[in-house]
Design a protein around this motif. Structure first.
Motif, PDB file in Angstrom:
ATOM      1  N   LEU A 287      67.118 114.089  23.841  1.00 43.09           N
ATOM      2  CA  LEU A 287      67.240 114.903  22.624  1.00 43.09           C
ATOM      3  C   LEU A 287      67.815 114.070  21.468  1.00 43.09           C
ATOM      4  CD1 LEU A 287      67.138 117.753  21.315  1.00 43.09           C
ATOM      5  CD2 LEU A 287      69.387 118.194  22.291  1.00 43.09           C
ATOM      6  N   GLY A 288      68.799 113.228  21.786  1.00 40.33           N
ATOM      7  CA  GLY A 288      69.414 112.367  20.763  1.00 40.33           C
ATOM      8  C   GLY A 288      68.395 111.403  20.171  1.00 40.33           C
ATOM      9  N   ILE A 289      67.599 110.780  21.026  1.00 39.77           N
ATOM     10  CA  ILE A 289      66.574 109.830  20.549  1.00 39.77           C
ATOM     11  C   ILE A 289      65.538 110.573  19.703  1.00 39.77           C
ATOM     12  CG2 ILE A 289      64.696 108.290  21.291  1.00 39.77           C
ATOM     13  CD1 ILE A 289      66.416 107.460  23.673  1.00 39.77           C
ATOM     14  N   LEU A 290      65.138 111.759  20.181  1.00 39.91           N
ATOM     15  CA  LEU A 290      64.155 112.557  19.435  1.00 39.91           C
ATOM     16  C   LEU A 290      64.684 112.893  18.040  1.00 39.91           C
ATOM     17  CD1 LEU A 290      61.526 114.324  19.316  1.00 39.91           C
ATOM     18  CD2 LEU A 290      62.898 116.207  20.226  1.00 39.91           C
ATOM     19  N   ALA A 291      65.952 113.350  17.966  1.00 41.46           N
ATOM     20  CA  ALA A 291      66.517 113.770  16.680  1.00 41.46           C
ATOM     21  C   ALA A 291      66.534 112.606  15.685  1.00 41.46           C
ATOM     22  CB  ALA A 291      67.931 114.303  16.894  1.00 41.46           C
ATOM     23  N   LEU A 292      66.947 111.433  16.146  1.00 44.61           N
ATOM     24  CA  LEU A 292      66.998 110.274  15.244  1.00 44.61           C
ATOM     25  C   LEU A 292      65.594 109.873  14.816  1.00 44.61           C
ATOM     26  CD1 LEU A 292      69.835 108.301  17.047  1.00 44.61           C
ATOM     27  CD2 LEU A 292      69.948 109.289  14.751  1.00 44.61           C
ATOM     28  N   CYS A 293      64.665 109.917  15.770  1.00 38.16           N
ATOM     29  CA  CYS A 293      63.277 109.548  15.459  1.00 38.16           C
ATOM     30  C   CYS A 293      62.697 110.483  14.391  1.00 38.16           C
ATOM     31  CB  CYS A 293      62.449 109.599  16.743  1.00 38.16           C
ATOM     32  SG  CYS A 293      60.687 109.410  16.453  1.00 38.16           S
ATOM     33  N   LEU A 294      62.974 111.792  14.517  1.00 36.56           N
ATOM     34  CA  LEU A 294      62.427 112.755  13.549  1.00 36.56           C
ATOM     35  C   LEU A 294      62.952 112.486  12.147  1.00 36.56           C
ATOM     36  CD1 LEU A 294      62.646 116.033  15.685  1.00 36.56           C
ATOM     37  CD2 LEU A 294      60.576 114.753  15.097  1.00 36.56           C
ATOM     38  N   HIS A 295      64.142 111.868  12.069  1.00 37.55           N
ATOM     39  CA  HIS A 295      64.712 111.511  10.764  1.00 37.55           C
ATOM     40  C   HIS A 295      64.379 110.075  10.381  1.00 37.55           C
ATOM     41  CE1 HIS A 295      67.117 115.001   9.512  1.00 37.55           C
ATOM     42  NE2 HIS A 295      67.034 115.320  10.788  1.00 37.55           N
ATOM     43  N   GLN A 296      63.416 109.512  11.101  1.00 35.68           N
ATOM     44  CA  GLN A 296      62.986 108.130  10.859  1.00 35.68           C
ATOM     45  C   GLN A 296      64.129 107.133  10.964  1.00 35.68           C
ATOM     46  OE1 GLN A 296      60.486 107.833   7.365  1.00 35.68           O
ATOM     47  NE2 GLN A 296      59.362 109.658   7.956  1.00 35.68           N
ATOM     48  N   LYS A 297      65.059 107.410  11.877  1.00 34.00           N
ATOM     49  CA  LYS A 297      66.152 106.472  12.151  1.00 34.00           C
ATOM     50  C   LYS A 297      65.812 105.750  13.443  1.00 34.00           C
ATOM     51  CE  LYS A 297      68.604 108.118   8.755  1.00 34.00           C
ATOM     52  NZ  LYS A 297      68.571 107.399   7.491  1.00 34.00           N
ATOM     53  N   ARG A 298      65.834 104.436  13.369  1.00 34.61           N
ATOM     54  CA  ARG A 298      65.454 103.663  14.555  1.00 34.61           C
ATOM     55  C   ARG A 298      66.631 103.521  15.503  1.00 34.61           C
ATOM     56  NH1 ARG A 298      60.706 100.738  12.572  1.00 34.61           N
ATOM     57  NH2 ARG A 298      60.474 101.670  10.527  1.00 34.61           N
ATOM     58  N   VAL A 299      66.357 103.557  16.784  1.00 29.81           N
ATOM     59  CA  VAL A 299      67.410 103.252  17.761  1.00 29.81           C
ATOM     60  C   VAL A 299      67.027 101.957  18.464  1.00 29.81           C
ATOM     61  CG1 VAL A 299      68.345 105.564  18.188  1.00 29.81           C
ATOM     62  CG2 VAL A 299      66.378 104.812  19.455  1.00 29.81           C
ATOM     63  N   HIS A 300      68.044 101.274  18.921  1.00 31.31           N
ATOM     64  CA  HIS A 300      67.863  99.957  19.518  1.00 31.31           C
ATOM     65  C   HIS A 300      66.966 100.025  20.754  1.00 31.31           C
ATOM     66  CE1 HIS A 300      68.911  95.961  20.825  1.00 31.31           C
ATOM     67  NE2 HIS A 300      69.495  95.791  19.639  1.00 31.31           N
ATOM     68  N   ASP A 301      66.181  98.960  20.958  1.00 32.62           N
ATOM     69  CA  ASP A 301      65.312  98.888  22.139  1.00 32.62           C
ATOM     70  C   ASP A 301      66.082  99.122  23.441  1.00 32.62           C
ATOM     71  OD1 ASP A 301      63.074  98.425  20.683  1.00 32.62           O
ATOM     72  OD2 ASP A 301      62.807  96.324  21.267  1.00 32.62           O
ATOM     73  N   HIS A 302      67.341  98.631  23.494  1.00 32.46           N
ATOM     74  CA  HIS A 302      68.119  98.791  24.733  1.00 32.46           C
ATOM     75  C   HIS A 302      68.357 100.251  25.045  1.00 32.46           C
ATOM     76  CE1 HIS A 302      69.808  94.513  24.232  1.00 32.46           C
ATOM     77  NE2 HIS A 302      68.731  94.531  24.992  1.00 32.46           N
ATOM     78  N   VAL A 303      68.577 101.046  23.993  1.00 32.98           N
ATOM     79  CA  VAL A 303      68.848 102.482  24.191  1.00 32.98           C
ATOM     80  C   VAL A 303      67.579 103.173  24.693  1.00 32.98           C
ATOM     81  CG1 VAL A 303      69.462 104.627  22.997  1.00 32.98           C
ATOM     82  CG2 VAL A 303      70.681 102.518  22.472  1.00 32.98           C
ATOM     83  N   VAL A 304      66.455 102.908  24.032  1.00 33.33           N
ATOM     84  CA  VAL A 304      65.180 103.503  24.453  1.00 33.33           C
ATOM     85  C   VAL A 304      64.826 102.994  25.859  1.00 33.33           C
ATOM     86  CG1 VAL A 304      62.708 103.679  23.922  1.00 33.33           C
ATOM     87  CG2 VAL A 304      64.389 103.716  22.066  1.00 33.33           C
ATOM     88  N   GLY A 305      65.141 101.719  26.097  1.00 33.48           N
ATOM     89  CA  GLY A 305      64.819 101.100  27.387  1.00 33.48           C
ATOM     90  C   GLY A 305      65.433 101.834  28.567  1.00 33.48           C
ATOM     91  N   LYS A 306      66.638 102.381  28.374  1.00 30.19           N
ATOM     92  CA  LYS A 306      67.298 103.099  29.482  1.00 30.19           C
ATOM     93  C   LYS A 306      66.525 104.371  29.839  1.00 30.19           C
ATOM     94  CE  LYS A 306      70.869 100.373  29.922  1.00 30.19           C
ATOM     95  NZ  LYS A 306      70.773  99.318  30.917  1.00 30.19           N
TER      96      LYS A 306
END
Ligand code: B12
Length: 437
Positions: free
Chosen positions: A164-183
């Motif tokens: 949910l956290g990754i989705l929320a940031l993505c919807l606001h066009q905020k990038r999250v680090h590859d390591h976070v998505v990688g998990k």
């Protein structure tokens, strides 16, 4: 019949957003508008509760993605959300601001708040907005550390909130680090990991929605091939979890599962049968009034309007929506009050507890717990959550980290509703069991 329209979508092509005809996803055909109205009407009383404890950003998101609107009530609700969430997450506005912020919104709630802003076509911004984004990113980083380099650990609050956290940031066009998505990718790739003991369709669906957003937004390009495979994996897993009645997982995970499947570009033949079955099952559950809980209604309403959280990449804030009218009271049948007996059992403590409680028919499990407490020899504690009161302790024993008090109908059937919504039948035995998750 399952309609398969060609959807006009915008995709990110590296340099900017471009229009493209997407491959079709599937859409729930129209459901009787009276049934939809009834669901919406259940949200209305909750929209008058504007204290932090009761505010629920998911209600706002559900309504904005539905075919219904609540006029100025809706505006006031968003205003209260902004006021309370910002104040309690960022600190008091001034020194004489002594409003009650004892219960700080959780990071999952912060993520839902960001979804609510997108549902109103707003991008989070400014100094305050940036601080909220940093908080959410910090939370994900922390959870990433809890999972660890070797993926042996688990995020403290589970993979649902992580997705949910990754989705929320993505919807606001905020990038999250590859390591976070990688998990999250690793968790989906290594199935057993995301489930922490049991398969959760809701968690899989949320992960799938997060990956779908990243894929459509062109984020984390170095992980692109893995993200594309993970999107397909989550959809397949959800499809495989379809029950003979047609639910994906259970009745309450079906809305999120459908949100994910509706974003799918799988060929119609593969989805068609599953879609029909799910629709029939959902309609039956609507007739049976299974959807009483506001959080559940808020996850279902978008689906009934052929919308998903992915639509929040480009929400349509001009879409016409029908004004919700408060429910009119029909003639009520007065039944003679009838008492029933429910047995309450707790075996996870020494000595074990068991007590028959006499209660009015139609009472909730929470009423049974209250009555047992009044009778003596039983105590319990709850905390407010977006799904309603959550049972945190029984007989003074608090559920620890990665533990919870599970609600079961004896001998071994976990309840699909919480203490406020579940209404025990005469002669039933309800067990409260401390388990790990
Ligand atoms: C993760 C999760 C759990 C975890 C929560 C712990 C954690 N730290 O993550 C665990 C495994 C402990 C759990 C327990 C239960 N859950 Co649960 N859970 C979820 C899930 C997948 C995500 C919730 C979440 O993180 N939301 C996001 C954040 C922002 O919301 P939040 O309010 O801050 O989150 C808290 C509450 O949601 C609370 N919580 C979790 N589940 C439930 C269920 C109820 C009824 C209540 C009141 C609170 C509650 O725990 C969260 C963490 O503090 C949802 C799926 C969904 N579609 O929503 C199911 C879901 C909400 N759970 C559900 C159920 C039925 C339960 C149980 C009642 C199961 C049982 N038989 O015991 C118990 C709660 C018992 C109790 N003690 O009161 C149903 C509710 C259906 C309904 N009609 O309302 C859902 C929809 C799953 C499903 N498809 O069946 N759950």
């Amino acid at each position: 019949m399952c309609l398969i329209p060609a959807l006009l979508q915008l995709t990110f092509q590296g340099k900017g957003w471009t229009k493209a005809i997407s491959k079709p996803g599937y859409v729930i055909p129209q459901v009787d508008s009276q049934l939809v109205d009834k669901l919406g009407q259940r949200l209305l009383p909750w929209m008058d509760r504007l204290s932090l404890e009761h505010l629920n950003p998911s209600i706002y998101v559900g309504l904005r993605l539905s075919s219904l609107q609540a006029g100025t009530k809706e505006d006031l609700y968003l205003h209260s959300l902004k006021l309370n969430y910002q104040r309690c997450l960022l600190g008091p506005v001034s020194e004489d601001d002594n409003s009650d912020c004892e219960i700080k919104p959780s990071m999952g709630q912060l993520a839902l708040y960001l979804l609510a802003l997108r549902a109103n076509c707003e991008f989070i911004g400014g100094q305050k907005g940036d601080r909220l984004v940093s908080q959410l990113k910090w939370y994900l980083e922390n959870e990433k550390r809890a999972i660890g380099h070797n993926h042996k650990g688990h995020p403290h609050s589970g993979y649902y909130k992580y997705g949910l956290g990754i989705l929320a940031l993505c919807l606001h066009q905020k990038r999250v680090h590859d390591h976070v998505v990688g998990k999250l990718l690793y968790a989906v790739e290594h199935d057993h990991h995301i489930h922490q003991g049991h398969f959760s369709v809701d968690t899989m669906a949320m992960a799938g929605l997060a990956f779908t957003c990243l894929e459509r937004s062109g984020f984390n390009p170095d992980l692109r091939p893995r993200i594309t495979v993970a999107v397909a994996t989550t959809r397949e897993k959800v499809l495989l979890a379809q029950t003979p009645e047609g639910y994906f997982g259970n009745v309450y995970s079906t809305p999120l599962a459908l949100q994910l499947l509706m974003t799918s570009s799988m060929p119609a033949v593969e989805l068609g049968a599953a879609c029909l079955k799910a629709r029939t099952a959902l309609l039956a559950s609507l007739q049976e009034e299974s959807f009483q809980n506001v959080l559940m209604i808020s996850q279902l309403l978008p689906v009934l309007n052929s919308k998903t959280y992915i639509d929040l990449i480009f929400p349509d804030c001009q879409a016409p929506r029908v004004m919700l009218m408060p429910a009119t009271e029909g003639p009520t049948l007065i039944h003679a009050p009838r008492m029933i007996s429910v047995t309450l059992k707790v075996s996870s403590i020494v000595p074990p507890y068991q007590q028959a409680v006499s209660i009015l028919a139609g009472s909730s499990l929470e009423d049974v717990l209250k009555k047992a407490q009044e009778l003596g020899g039983f105590t319990y504690g709850t905390k407010a959550s977006l799904s309603g009161p959550y049972l945190t302790s029984v007989m003074g024993k608090e559920a620890g980290d990665q533990e919870y008090w599970q609600l079961l109908r004896a001998p071994d059937t976990p309840l699909l509703q919480g203490i406020a919504d579940y209404k025990p039948q005469d002669g039933e035995t309800i067990e409260l069991r401390l388990v790990s998750w």
